[in-house]
Design a protein around this motif. Structure first.
Motif: not given
Lengths: 145, 224
Positions: A21, A25, A32, A36, A39-40, A43, A76, A79, B24, B26-27, B33, B129
């Motif tokens: 991740l 960025q 970024f 994310v 959001i995680y 959720q 998630s 991820s 999802s 997040v996904d 991206r 992932p």
């Protein structure tokens, strides 16, 4: 890599997906990771609340619904590289498949604990990065915006 | 740098357009991206139904897509229509939509599931992932379609010894690519004529090697 991040890797809290991740960025998407992750958090907290209320059911527990929520949380979490949270989800899911009520309770406790720890540490990490960015700005104040 | 140089022929500078499907958020953000950073145009939707609508395959005839889609990448586990059902719907089309490569993503590493998807015509199956190396491999599938003779041509990579390969070194479509390659370049003197999948002899710096393909990894490890 700063010391906190390194520590989180060693503890198995984060795995290489988090690094992935960070690689995504750049100047075109400078926030970024925090976007994310936020959001995680949003959720996940919803899912954790769902799981707790499902477990609070006095009579028939909906293990299937728990499994669905867990799959989402697991997905998630993996991820973003939240390894320990993902692992607890896996164990939790096993308990739901076995209709193991006590096991589910224990797993939820552990999940909530791991999630809180992760959230605190990530907040700390983002703060450190922000401070660094600010410090860099102070040291080189010549930039004209 | 490899000894075999790679010449990129940019026949058309148009970006590939990927339709990403995942319930999802997040996904969706992550895959979006990953694709954008790999120079793809992305449309991300949250369900199979919306994907069909975007493609213009939905019965209700609501939305007509503005952009052509070069690849669909979808999560397997979704409420309502699963990624597998979406795959079937696309592959059952009698129009050119059937030709769109569909890639399935799943957090579960379940061989029967993978087999089922491949049998139904999925181009590949990615275990989540999803990483940058997975997306790089995907770009190879879009190149494959062009080598098959589509009217729009995109980037074709040509090694000095005349081999044509996509952006990935290996993948499950290598056999097809090699066959097309000999058709496309029949005048070239030295095409390695081995029909087996051995393009990894001169890997490009950006392409993953054989073991990176989850399909291969899983097939090798199917005792697990």
């Amino acid at each position: 890599m700063n010391r906190l991040l390194s520590f989180l890797f060693h503890q198995g809290v984060l795995d290489e997906q988090f690094l992935q991740l960070q690689q995504l960025q750049d100047e075109t998407s400078p926030n970024f990771v925090s976007e994310v992750v936020n959001i995680y958090f949003h959720q996940s907290e919803k899912l954790l609340r769902n799981l707790r209320s499902l477990l609070m059911e006095r009579e028939l527990m909906d293990y299937k619904k728990m499994g669905i929520d867990l799959n989402q949380l697991m997905g998630s979490s993996s991820s973003i590289g939240a390894k320990r949270v993902t692992n607890v989800c896996v164990a939790f899911r096993v308990a739901t498949e076995q209709n193991n009520r006590a096991g589910c309770f224990r797993a939820l406790e552990m999940l909530e604990h791991e999630y809180c720890y992760l959230k605190n540490k990530l907040h700390e990490l983002f703060q450190i990065e922000q401070q660094r960015a600010l410090a860099a700005g102070v040291r080189y104040p010549v930039q004209n915006e | 740098m490899e000894t075999n140089g790679v010449v990129s022929i940019d026949v058309d500078a148009e970006e590939v357009h990927v339709l990403a499907v995942d319930d999802s958020l997040v996904d969706r953000k992550v895959i979006e991206r990953l694709l954008k950073i790999s120079a793809c145009k992305v449309t991300a939707v949250d369900s199979g139904i919306r994907a069909l609508q975007f493609l213009g395959l939905d019965e209700s005839d609501g939305f007509v897509p503005g952009l052509k889609v070069d690849l669909v990448i979808t999560d397997y586990c979704m409420p309502g229509m699963t990624g597998y059902e979406l795959l079937k719907k696309i592959k059952q089309e009698s129009s050119s939509f059937r030709e769109i490569p569909v890639v399935i993503m799943s957090s579960e590493n379940i061989l029967p599931r993978i087999d089922r998807c491949l049998e139904e015509g999925a181009e590949d199956f990615i275990v989540k992932p999803v990483k940058l190396s997975d997306v790089k491999r995907l770009k190879g599938y879009m190149t494959t379609r062009d080598v098959r003779g589509e009217t729009e041509n995109r980037e074709i990579n040509v090694n000095f010894n005349g081999n044509v390969e996509g952006n990935n070194g290996v993948g499950i479509n290598n056999k097809r690519k090699l066959e097309e390659a000999s058709d496309e370049f029949s005048s070239e003197p030295s095409i390695s004529s081995s029909p087996s999948v051995s393009l990894s002899s001169s890997p490009m710096s950006s392409s993953p090697d054989v073991l990176d393909s989850p399909i291969r990894r899983l097939k090798m490890a199917d005792t697990e």
